[in-house]
Design an enzyme around this catalytic site. Sequence first.
Site, PDB file in Angstrom:
ATOM      1  N   LYS A  13      -2.031   0.329  -6.019  1.00  0.00           N
ATOM      2  CA  LYS A  13      -2.983   1.283  -5.423  1.00  0.00           C
ATOM      3  C   LYS A  13      -2.417   2.707  -5.438  1.00  0.00           C
ATOM      4  CE  LYS A  13      -2.887  -0.946  -1.455  1.00  0.00           C
ATOM      5  NZ  LYS A  13      -1.877  -1.978  -1.759  1.00  0.00           N
ATOM      6  N   ARG A  88      -7.658  -1.672   6.676  1.00  0.00           N
ATOM      7  CA  ARG A  88      -6.939  -2.910   6.412  1.00  0.00           C
ATOM      8  C   ARG A  88      -7.375  -4.031   7.342  1.00  0.00           C
ATOM      9  NH1 ARG A  88      -2.032  -0.504   4.076  1.00  0.00           N
ATOM     10  NH2 ARG A  88      -0.673  -2.187   3.451  1.00  0.00           N
ATOM     11  N   ARG A 122      10.538  -1.838  -7.161  1.00  0.00           N
ATOM     12  CA  ARG A 122      10.071  -0.468  -6.881  1.00  0.00           C
ATOM     13  C   ARG A 122      11.215   0.416  -6.363  1.00  0.00           C
ATOM     14  NH1 ARG A 122       4.898   0.398  -3.242  1.00  0.00           N
ATOM     15  NH2 ARG A 122       6.038  -0.960  -1.811  1.00  0.00           N
ATOM     16  N   ARG A 155      12.343   0.985  -0.579  1.00  0.00           N
ATOM     17  CA  ARG A 155      11.666   1.014   0.721  1.00  0.00           C
ATOM     18  C   ARG A 155      12.184  -0.110   1.618  1.00  0.00           C
ATOM     19  NH1 ARG A 155       5.196   1.668  -0.059  1.00  0.00           N
ATOM     20  NH2 ARG A 155       5.232  -0.019   1.458  1.00  0.00           N
ATOM     21  N   ARG A 166       3.981  -9.340   4.446  1.00  0.00           N
ATOM     22  CA  ARG A 166       2.891  -8.413   4.063  1.00  0.00           C
ATOM     23  C   ARG A 166       1.797  -9.165   3.315  1.00  0.00           C
ATOM     24  NH1 ARG A 166       6.674  -4.445   1.141  1.00  0.00           N
ATOM     25  NH2 ARG A 166       4.850  -3.299   0.398  1.00  0.00           N
TER      26      ARG A 166
HETATM   27  P1  AP5 Z   1       2.454   0.785  -6.003  1.00  0.00           P
HETATM   28  O1  AP5 Z   1       1.449   1.614  -6.723  1.00  0.00           O
HETATM   29  O2  AP5 Z   1       3.507   1.496  -5.208  1.00  0.00           O
HETATM   30  O3  AP5 Z   1       1.704  -0.336  -5.139  1.00  0.00           O
HETATM   31  P2  AP5 Z   1       0.788  -0.231  -3.856  1.00  0.00           P
HETATM   32  O4  AP5 Z   1      -0.417  -1.088  -4.089  1.00  0.00           O
HETATM   33  O5  AP5 Z   1       0.548   1.199  -3.486  1.00  0.00           O
HETATM   34  O6  AP5 Z   1       1.734  -0.988  -2.842  1.00  0.00           O
HETATM   35  P3  AP5 Z   1       2.320  -0.678  -1.417  1.00  0.00           P
HETATM   36  O7  AP5 Z   1       3.489  -1.598  -1.224  1.00  0.00           O
HETATM   37  O8  AP5 Z   1       2.576   0.783  -1.214  1.00  0.00           O
HETATM   38  O9  AP5 Z   1       1.162  -1.141  -0.537  1.00  0.00           O
HETATM   39  P4  AP5 Z   1       1.289  -1.644   0.847  1.00  0.00           P
HETATM   40  O10 AP5 Z   1      -0.161  -1.847   1.094  1.00  0.00           O
HETATM   41  O11 AP5 Z   1       2.152  -2.777   1.142  1.00  0.00           O
HETATM   42  O12 AP5 Z   1       2.052  -0.460   1.582  1.00  0.00           O
HETATM   43  P5  AP5 Z   1       1.565   0.771   2.426  1.00  0.00           P
HETATM   44  O13 AP5 Z   1       2.485   1.875   2.161  1.00  0.00           O
HETATM   45  O14 AP5 Z   1       0.107   0.987   2.276  1.00  0.00           O
HETATM   46  O15 AP5 Z   1       3.163  -0.156  -7.081  1.00  0.00           O
HETATM   47  C1  AP5 Z   1       4.204  -1.044  -6.713  1.00  0.00           C
HETATM   48  C2  AP5 Z   1       5.271  -1.064  -7.826  1.00  0.00           C
HETATM   49  O16 AP5 Z   1       4.696  -1.601  -9.016  1.00  0.00           O
HETATM   50  C3  AP5 Z   1       5.816   0.318  -8.206  1.00  0.00           C
HETATM   51  O17 AP5 Z   1       7.188   0.200  -8.495  1.00  0.00           O
HETATM   52  C4  AP5 Z   1       5.046   0.693  -9.478  1.00  0.00           C
HETATM   53  O18 AP5 Z   1       5.836   1.501 -10.314  1.00  0.00           O
HETATM   54  C5  AP5 Z   1       4.775  -0.667 -10.093  1.00  0.00           C
HETATM   55  N1  AP5 Z   1       3.474  -0.734 -10.770  1.00  0.00           N
HETATM   56  C6  AP5 Z   1       2.298  -0.268 -10.288  1.00  0.00           C
HETATM   57  N2  AP5 Z   1       1.296  -0.552 -11.157  1.00  0.00           N
HETATM   58  C7  AP5 Z   1       1.879  -1.215 -12.187  1.00  0.00           C
HETATM   59  C8  AP5 Z   1       1.370  -1.779 -13.397  1.00  0.00           C
HETATM   60  N3  AP5 Z   1       0.073  -1.728 -13.744  1.00  0.00           N
HETATM   61  N4  AP5 Z   1       2.237  -2.397 -14.228  1.00  0.00           N
HETATM   62  C9  AP5 Z   1       3.550  -2.464 -13.912  1.00  0.00           C
HETATM   63  N5  AP5 Z   1       4.099  -1.950 -12.806  1.00  0.00           N
HETATM   64  C10 AP5 Z   1       3.264  -1.332 -11.943  1.00  0.00           C
HETATM   65  O19 AP5 Z   1       1.773   0.228   3.911  1.00  0.00           O
HETATM   66  C11 AP5 Z   1       3.079  -0.023   4.419  1.00  0.00           C
HETATM   67  C12 AP5 Z   1       2.972  -0.492   5.857  1.00  0.00           C
HETATM   68  O20 AP5 Z   1       2.364   0.530   6.675  1.00  0.00           O
HETATM   69  C13 AP5 Z   1       2.122  -1.747   6.112  1.00  0.00           C
HETATM   70  O21 AP5 Z   1       2.839  -2.931   5.874  1.00  0.00           O
HETATM   71  C14 AP5 Z   1       1.757  -1.545   7.600  1.00  0.00           C
HETATM   72  O22 AP5 Z   1       2.822  -1.881   8.436  1.00  0.00           O
HETATM   73  C15 AP5 Z   1       1.548  -0.050   7.696  1.00  0.00           C
HETATM   74  N6  AP5 Z   1       0.143   0.325   7.432  1.00  0.00           N
HETATM   75  C16 AP5 Z   1      -0.304   1.045   6.366  1.00  0.00           C
HETATM   76  N7  AP5 Z   1      -1.632   1.190   6.434  1.00  0.00           N
HETATM   77  C17 AP5 Z   1      -2.046   0.543   7.560  1.00  0.00           C
HETATM   78  C18 AP5 Z   1      -3.315   0.315   8.136  1.00  0.00           C
HETATM   79  N8  AP5 Z   1      -4.436   0.775   7.577  1.00  0.00           N
HETATM   80  N9  AP5 Z   1      -3.364  -0.406   9.290  1.00  0.00           N
HETATM   81  C19 AP5 Z   1      -2.248  -0.854   9.873  1.00  0.00           C
HETATM   82  N10 AP5 Z   1      -1.007  -0.694   9.360  1.00  0.00           N
HETATM   83  C20 AP5 Z   1      -0.898  -0.007   8.202  1.00  0.00           C
END
Ligand code: AP5
Length: 208
Positions: A13, A88, A122, A155, A166
């Site tokens: 994402k 979420r 990552r 991270r 997660r």
């Molecule tokens: P990347 O693009 O970084 O993936 P992502 O989908 O953004 O994954 P996240 O881990 O950031 O999502 P998340 O939902 O767990 O974390 P968030 O920060 O939102 O890609 C991942 C890796 O793959 C990278 O290394 C990239 O280079 C590689 N890649 C990408 N696309 C690729 C492809 N096509 N081919 C090959 N490689 C590829 O949330 C973190 C925490 O915050 C949560 O756990 C929670 O505690 C809190 N939080 C956040 N939002 C909320 C909410 N709305 N409500 C409550 N708590 C929340």
Amino acid sequence: MKIILLGPPGAGKGTIADKLKQEYGIPQISTGDLFRAAIANETELGKQVKSILDRGELVPDELTIALVQERLKESDTKAGFILDGFPRTIPQAEALQTFETLDMVIDFRVRDGIIIDRLTGRRVCSQCGKVYHIKNMPPKQEGICDICGGSLYTRSDDNPESIQQRLKTYREKTEPLIAFYSKLGLLKALDGEGSVEVVWERFKKLIK
Ligand code: AP5
């Protein structure tokens, strides 16, 4: 364009949001990034949420909704925005419906094995936040950001235990949003497997 990127952790994402914001000039609002910035700056919010993020659990709805509602009041969101990681939960989605009208919700579909590989590999720049992957998108020089020369880090929630938690949290709390947005006629499914370039081309066709 007012768009939500929905999908499991590591589905790509943030990677696609980064391209989308450059192409359309609209801001990416990542709740994960907002929480991590609060932690790095040691704010009151950061202190409250640090252990929640490390465990891979969700920050309480009230806090998260208020944070996003405030961010969406800023003037740069007038022409549109990309919501990355919000909503979420069903209460978050219901709250959002009361203060925004959305154009579409893209549901990233990626199998767990690929997600685990993406998250464990990552690396993120400690200065500019650029995201790399040790195999799929490596920096030119190991451990160093191509753009700003900052050092790359893993991270704190990209460890096997947090990743499993997660994924579990996603299945229990976030997956029900697929039916929620499908009923509203806003949902489009994206095959998120394949290289970044392949997924980006698919994504652009889907949102046209
Ligand atoms: P990347 O693009 O970084 O993936 P992502 O989908 O953004 O994954 P996240 O881990 O950031 O999502 P998340 O939902 O767990 O974390 P968030 O920060 O939102 O890609 C991942 C890796 O793959 C990278 O290394 C990239 O280079 C590689 N890649 C990408 N696309 C690729 C492809 N096509 N081919 C090959 N490689 C590829 O949330 C973190 C925490 O915050 C949560 O756990 C929670 O505690 C809190 N939080 C956040 N939002 C909320 C909410 N709305 N409500 C409550 N708590 C929340």
